[in-house]
Scaffold this motif. Structure first.
Motif, PDB file in Angstrom:
ATOM      1  N   LYS A   1       0.833  -1.199   0.000  1.00 43.51           N
ATOM      2  CA  LYS A   1       0.000   0.000   0.000  1.00 43.51           C
ATOM      3  C   LYS A   1       0.870   1.252   0.000  1.00 43.51           C
ATOM      4  CE  LYS A   1      -4.627  -0.021   1.788  1.00 43.51           C
ATOM      5  NZ  LYS A   1      -5.214   0.030   0.555  1.00 43.51           N
ATOM      6  N   PHE A   2       1.925   1.248   0.804  1.00 46.39           N
ATOM      7  CA  PHE A   2       2.772   2.428   0.959  1.00 46.39           C
ATOM      8  C   PHE A   2       3.934   2.490  -0.024  1.00 46.39           C
ATOM      9  CE2 PHE A   2       1.268   2.571   5.455  1.00 46.39           C
ATOM     10  CZ  PHE A   2       0.758   3.846   5.416  1.00 46.39           C
ATOM     11  N   GLY A   3       4.548   1.378  -0.303  1.00 49.43           N
ATOM     12  CA  GLY A   3       5.757   1.376  -1.118  1.00 49.43           C
ATOM     13  C   GLY A   3       6.984   1.723  -0.297  1.00 49.43           C
ATOM     14  N   ASN A   4       6.871   1.692   1.026  1.00 54.45           N
ATOM     15  CA  ASN A   4       7.984   2.056   1.892  1.00 54.45           C
ATOM     16  C   ASN A   4       8.033   1.067   3.052  1.00 54.45           C
ATOM     17  OD1 ASN A   4       9.202   3.385   4.296  1.00 54.45           O
ATOM     18  ND2 ASN A   4       9.549   5.039   2.845  1.00 54.45           N
ATOM     19  N   GLU A   5       9.110   0.321   3.142  1.00 51.79           N
ATOM     20  CA  GLU A   5       9.223  -0.730   4.146  1.00 51.79           C
ATOM     21  C   GLU A   5       9.223  -0.186   5.570  1.00 51.79           C
ATOM     22  OE1 GLU A   5      12.053  -4.588   5.141  1.00 51.79           O
ATOM     23  OE2 GLU A   5      12.569  -3.260   3.488  1.00 51.79           O
ATOM     24  N   GLU A   6       9.934   0.905   5.800  1.00 48.25           N
ATOM     25  CA  GLU A   6      10.006   1.478   7.138  1.00 48.25           C
ATOM     26  C   GLU A   6       8.626   1.939   7.610  1.00 48.25           C
ATOM     27  OE1 GLU A   6      11.889   5.486   8.978  1.00 48.25           O
ATOM     28  OE2 GLU A   6      13.269   4.218   7.847  1.00 48.25           O
ATOM     29  N   GLN A   7       7.886   2.589   6.735  1.00 49.38           N
ATOM     30  CA  GLN A   7       6.548   3.047   7.085  1.00 49.38           C
ATOM     31  C   GLN A   7       5.612   1.866   7.334  1.00 49.38           C
ATOM     32  OE1 GLN A   7       4.934   5.715   4.186  1.00 49.38           O
ATOM     33  NE2 GLN A   7       3.927   6.926   5.769  1.00 49.38           N
ATOM     34  N   ALA A   8       5.744   0.823   6.532  1.00 46.42           N
ATOM     35  CA  ALA A   8       4.928  -0.378   6.723  1.00 46.42           C
ATOM     36  C   ALA A   8       5.213  -1.001   8.085  1.00 46.42           C
ATOM     37  CB  ALA A   8       5.196  -1.384   5.608  1.00 46.42           C
ATOM     38  N   ASN A   9       6.475  -1.071   8.471  1.00 44.44           N
ATOM     39  CA  ASN A   9       6.835  -1.603   9.788  1.00 44.44           C
ATOM     40  C   ASN A   9       6.233  -0.752  10.902  1.00 44.44           C
ATOM     41  OD1 ASN A   9       8.352  -3.775   8.842  1.00 44.44           O
ATOM     42  ND2 ASN A   9      10.231  -2.579   8.757  1.00 44.44           N
ATOM     43  N   ASP A  10       6.327   0.575  10.755  1.00 39.15           N
ATOM     44  CA  ASP A  10       5.785   1.480  11.771  1.00 39.15           C
ATOM     45  C   ASP A  10       4.283   1.305  11.937  1.00 39.15           C
ATOM     46  OD1 ASP A  10       8.321   2.506  12.156  1.00 39.15           O
ATOM     47  OD2 ASP A  10       7.958   4.353  11.018  1.00 39.15           O
ATOM     48  N   ILE A  11       3.546   1.284  10.835  1.00 38.66           N
ATOM     49  CA  ILE A  11       2.089   1.164  10.901  1.00 38.66           C
ATOM     50  C   ILE A  11       1.698  -0.205  11.466  1.00 38.66           C
ATOM     51  CG2 ILE A  11      -0.048   1.106   9.546  1.00 38.66           C
ATOM     52  CD1 ILE A  11       1.081   3.913   9.850  1.00 38.66           C
ATOM     53  N   ALA A  12       2.406  -1.256  11.077  1.00 40.26           N
ATOM     54  CA  ALA A  12       2.108  -2.592  11.617  1.00 40.26           C
ATOM     55  C   ALA A  12       2.308  -2.607  13.134  1.00 40.26           C
ATOM     56  CB  ALA A  12       2.984  -3.645  10.944  1.00 40.26           C
ATOM     57  N   GLN A  13       3.402  -2.008  13.594  1.00 38.78           N
ATOM     58  CA  GLN A  13       3.650  -1.937  15.040  1.00 38.78           C
ATOM     59  C   GLN A  13       2.553  -1.134  15.736  1.00 38.78           C
ATOM     60  OE1 GLN A  13       5.956  -3.509  16.865  1.00 38.78           O
ATOM     61  NE2 GLN A  13       6.725  -4.497  15.031  1.00 38.78           N
ATOM     62  N   GLU A  14       2.154  -0.016  15.134  1.00 34.74           N
ATOM     63  CA  GLU A  14       1.092   0.810  15.717  1.00 34.74           C
ATOM     64  C   GLU A  14      -0.224   0.032  15.809  1.00 34.74           C
ATOM     65  OE1 GLU A  14       0.686   4.621  13.754  1.00 34.74           O
ATOM     66  OE2 GLU A  14       2.848   4.936  13.838  1.00 34.74           O
ATOM     67  N   ALA A  15      -0.516  -0.769  14.786  1.00 33.40           N
ATOM     68  CA  ALA A  15      -1.754  -1.567  14.807  1.00 33.40           C
ATOM     69  C   ALA A  15      -1.732  -2.549  15.975  1.00 33.40           C
ATOM     70  CB  ALA A  15      -1.928  -2.298  13.478  1.00 33.40           C
ATOM     71  N   PHE A  16      -0.589  -3.197  16.208  1.00 31.71           N
ATOM     72  CA  PHE A  16      -0.496  -4.132  17.328  1.00 31.71           C
ATOM     73  C   PHE A  16      -0.547  -3.402  18.679  1.00 31.71           C
ATOM     74  CE2 PHE A  16       0.790  -7.244  14.165  1.00 31.71           C
ATOM     75  CZ  PHE A  16       0.145  -8.367  14.642  1.00 31.71           C
ATOM     76  N   ILE A  17       0.018  -2.193  18.721  1.00 33.22           N
ATOM     77  CA  ILE A  17      -0.060  -1.407  19.956  1.00 33.22           C
ATOM     78  C   ILE A  17      -1.520  -1.062  20.251  1.00 33.22           C
ATOM     79  CG2 ILE A  17       0.476   0.856  20.974  1.00 33.22           C
ATOM     80  CD1 ILE A  17       3.233   0.624  19.533  1.00 33.22           C
ATOM     81  N   LYS A  18      -2.255  -0.654  19.223  1.00 31.91           N
ATOM     82  CA  LYS A  18      -3.671  -0.327  19.424  1.00 31.91           C
ATOM     83  C   LYS A  18      -4.463  -1.574  19.823  1.00 31.91           C
ATOM     84  CE  LYS A  18      -4.038   3.881  16.877  1.00 31.91           C
ATOM     85  NZ  LYS A  18      -4.846   4.749  16.071  1.00 31.91           N
TER      86      LYS A  18
END
Length: 173
Positions: A34-51
């Motif tokens: 969706k993003f095309g950016n691995e770092e951003q994908a990692n960040d959003i995935a971590q945020e989803a698990f935090i939520k």
């Protein structure tokens, strides 16, 4: 899923850990496409698990995966405007190592890579996501349909539209 697992709470560390281990890779890959950016994908995935952890008492075990993808998708939608800038940066930051190929081959390869990235970038978000999940991740149409909450026919249409656009744009190479 067993009756025992479905009655357990996401707030239990071993259950949460199991959810994390079984879903983090596919969630990250989904976000990367969706993003095309691995770092951003990692960040959003971590945020989803935090939520998920913050809301574990309110999320039944059976709906945890859906919750993760919904949170991640909403975060994606919140950053769509920023996405093009991130994709452009990701395209420009790729470094190439020297190889033993001829300079002409390297030039043609780089030219094709740029043209392919541009063509993929010009696809609609839906086409790009479905196409990359299918071609890069190797997901089947029905798996993509479940991830994107679409019908299999809609996934087929997005992928065929993506292939048509890509052939049209890079067909002369």
């Amino acid at each position: 899923m067993s009756e025992k697992a479905s009655s357990q709470s996401v707030c239990e560390e071993n259950i949460f850990s199991s959810l994390f281990e079984s879903n983090i890779k596919t969630l990250r890959n989904y976000l990367f496409y969706k993003f095309g950016n691995e770092e951003q994908a990692n960040d959003i995935a971590q945020e989803a698990f935090i939520k998920l952890w913050e809301n574990c008492a309110a999320v039944p075990f059976e709906k945890a995966k859906s919750f993760l993808y919904t949170v991640a998708n909403n975060a994606t939608l919140n950053q769509i405007a920023h996405q093009k800038v991130v994709l452009q940066y990701a395209k420009n930051s790729v470094s190439r190592e020297a190889t033993s190929h001829s300079p002409e081959f390297l030039f043609e390869e780089e030219e094709f890579r740029i043209k392919l990235q541009k063509a993929i970038g010009n696809l609609t978000e839906g086409q790009r996501t479905a196409f990359l999940l299918h071609r890069i991740e190797g997901k089947k149409y029905h798996e993509i349909a479940v991830l994107l909450d679409l019908s299999v026919k809609a996934v087929e249409k997005r992928i065929s539209g993506a292939l048509f656009s890509l052939r049209k744009e890079i067909g002369n190479l």
